[in-house]
Design a protein around this motif. Structure first.
Motif, PDB file in Angstrom:
ATOM      1  N   HIS A 298       0.860  -1.177   0.000  1.00 27.50           N
ATOM      2  CA  HIS A 298       0.000   0.000   0.000  1.00 27.50           C
ATOM      3  C   HIS A 298       0.899   1.231   0.000  1.00 27.50           C
ATOM      4  CE1 HIS A 298      -3.472  -2.508   1.214  1.00 27.50           C
ATOM      5  NE2 HIS A 298      -2.619  -3.127   1.996  1.00 27.50           N
TER       6      HIS A 298
ATOM      7  N   CYS B 246      -4.753   5.656  -0.211  1.00 27.73           N
ATOM      8  CA  CYS B 246      -3.726   4.713  -0.602  1.00 27.73           C
ATOM      9  C   CYS B 246      -3.308   5.034  -2.025  1.00 27.73           C
ATOM     10  CB  CYS B 246      -4.290   3.301  -0.514  1.00 27.73           C
ATOM     11  SG  CYS B 246      -3.099   2.055  -1.000  1.00 27.73           S
TER      12      CYS B 246
ATOM     13  N   GLU C 139      -1.034   3.126  -3.913  1.00 27.75           N
ATOM     14  CA  GLU C 139      -0.380   1.992  -4.567  1.00 27.75           C
ATOM     15  C   GLU C 139      -1.482   0.972  -4.811  1.00 27.75           C
ATOM     16  OE1 GLU C 139       3.236   1.538  -4.797  1.00 27.75           O
ATOM     17  OE2 GLU C 139       2.743  -0.181  -6.044  1.00 27.75           O
ATOM     18  N   TYR C 140      -1.660   0.554  -6.060  1.00 30.36           N
ATOM     19  CA  TYR C 140      -2.770  -0.354  -6.361  1.00 30.36           C
ATOM     20  C   TYR C 140      -2.681  -1.613  -5.502  1.00 30.36           C
ATOM     21  CZ  TYR C 140      -6.121  -3.304  -8.563  1.00 30.36           C
ATOM     22  OH  TYR C 140      -7.196  -4.137  -8.761  1.00 30.36           O
ATOM     23  N   CYS C 141      -3.750  -1.888  -4.744  1.00 33.42           N
ATOM     24  CA  CYS C 141      -3.677  -2.989  -3.779  1.00 33.42           C
ATOM     25  C   CYS C 141      -4.894  -3.901  -3.866  1.00 33.42           C
ATOM     26  CB  CYS C 141      -3.536  -2.415  -2.375  1.00 33.42           C
ATOM     27  SG  CYS C 141      -4.833  -1.250  -1.943  1.00 33.42           S
TER      28      CYS C 141
ATOM     29  N   HIS D  98      -8.959  -0.635  -3.813  1.00 32.73           N
ATOM     30  CA  HIS D  98      -7.843   0.305  -3.646  1.00 32.73           C
ATOM     31  C   HIS D  98      -8.330   1.761  -3.660  1.00 32.73           C
ATOM     32  CE1 HIS D  98      -4.409   2.746  -4.796  1.00 32.73           C
ATOM     33  NE2 HIS D  98      -4.961   2.963  -5.964  1.00 32.73           N
TER      34      HIS D  98
ATOM     35  N   MET E  89      -9.689   3.084  -0.350  1.00 33.21           N
ATOM     36  CA  MET E  89      -8.854   2.951   0.848  1.00 33.21           C
ATOM     37  C   MET E  89      -8.415   4.367   1.218  1.00 33.21           C
ATOM     38  SD  MET E  89      -5.681   0.390   1.400  1.00 33.21           S
ATOM     39  CE  MET E  89      -4.627   0.490   2.827  1.00 33.21           C
TER      40      MET E  89
HETATM   41 CU1  CUA Z   1      -4.044   0.056  -0.300  1.00 31.96          CU
HETATM   42 CU2  CUA Z   1      -4.136   0.788  -2.571  1.00 31.96          CU
END
Ligand code: CUA
Length: 357
Positions: A193, A228, A230-232, A236, A239
């Protein structure tokens, strides 16, 4: 009648749109990196402006020479200048000119060197690890989860604290008399993340199996939102995170309230019993009760928050009721399943959670 049905449908849509805090009809927040509120974001903006200015300058020089040459050496003009109108003259052809070679090697070299100096300085300012003198530091561990944030408030001004909360972080504001930097240790419970509150600090990744650090401080109180970066996974984009920068007094009140165990409201006995009897306790902690799950957000002071589900949904009785009934309907893919509770149980659990101030 069709009119009123349409109107009803319209308000229904508006109402559900208002549930989403950071988008749609919710309030609009300033998330511009061009409006920094902390020393590190100020340095990042300065770096951005310097690099952009240098690039624009180079672009202007290159395009200037290009268009000048296009105009100056165009064919028609060359024909006019030539004595014999059918044979254009060529501009002088230059090969291996030492002065030109030196100029176009040294100039870019100098520009790259100067930019490197500015970048190194920015790195030092942003990653400043040394503790400023006379500062009262707040230490917080941030753990990224799919798709919410866990905060462990470790230490305030070298007093150990150690309680857990989720998604909404409160921090003290710095004043002329008292510097209050916030030091974050960043970890992940699952995938990568990235913690990003654009006006307070640059992005820092939360990586499984390692601990990253970052810091910020600000003299401007208020609510800062972030998300967030960062692709999670599926959720995502939802988030989200909120940082409330408060006066020392309000911050200490928040610390004191969050440290306490959950309120025991006799009127909520039945709701509490319903909560404790279900699988809720496998994932959620409510301090002061047998619920001690670690997989989902800590709910000890759940009702003191303004949002839930990774800051995605505004916390109201109605929204929470819908969520408990079927979280997948509200945030598809989230890791809380629908447990098929009957209406009465959902009512009881909603009332109980809304009492956890
Ligand atoms: Cu956690 Cu994107």
């Amino acid at each position: 009648m069709p009119d009123s049905i349409l109107f009803a449908a319209g308000t229904e849509m508006l109402a559900s749109g208002a549930g989403i805090v950071a988008a749609g009809t919710g309030p609009v927040f300033d998330v511009s990196t061009m409006n920094p509120a902390s020393p590190s974001t100020e340095s990042i903006r300065f770096l951005f402006i310097v690099v952009t200015a240098a690039s624009v300058f180079i672009l202007a020089v290159v395009w200037g020479v290009l268009f000048y040459s296009l105009a100056r050496f165009r064919r028609r003009r060359a024909l006019q200048n030539a004595g014999d109108k059918s044979k254009p003259t060529e501009p002088p052809q230059v090969y291996g000119s030492m002065p030109i070679e030196i100029a176009w090697t040294v100039a870019p070299g100098l520009i790259v060197f100067l930019l490197t100096l500015v970048i190194v300085r920015t790195e030092f300012e942003v990653r400043q690890e040394r503790q400023p003198k006379d500062a009262k530091v707040l230490n917080v561990t941030v753990i990224g989860h799919q798709w919410w944030w866990e905060y462990i408030v470790d230490q305030d001004d070298s007093k150990p604290i150690g309680f857990v909360t989720a998604n909404e972080l409160h921090v003290p504001v710095s004043t002329a008399e008292q510097l209050r930097p916030i030091y974050l240790s960043l970890r992940s419970a699952d995938v990568c993340h990235s913690f990003w509150v654009p006006r307070l600090a640059g992005k820092t990744d939360l990586i499984p199996g390692r601990e990253n650090t970052m810091w910020f401080n600000t003299t401007e109180p208020g609510l800062y939102v972030g998300q967030c970066a960062e692709y999670c996974g599926t959720q995502h984009a939802n988030m989200l995170l909120r940082v409330y920068v408060e006066s020392e007094e309000d911050f200490q009140k928040w610390l004191a309230a969050e440290k306490k165990t959950a309120v025991e409201d006799p009127a909520m006995r039945e709701g509490q019993a319903a909560f404790l009897a279900e699988s809720c306790i496998n994932c959620h902690t409510i301090r002061g009760t047998p619920a001690a799950g670690k997989f989902g957000p800590d709910l000890t002071h759940f009702a003191a928050r303004e949002t839930f589900a990774g800051c995605m949904i505004k916390l109201t009785h109605d929204n929470l009721h819908k969520w408990i009934k079927d979280p997948q309907d509200e945030k598809a893919g989230c890791l809380m399943p629908a447990f098929g509770l009957d209406e009465r149980k959902v009512d009881l659990i909603t009332d109980y959670l809304m009492s956890l101030k």
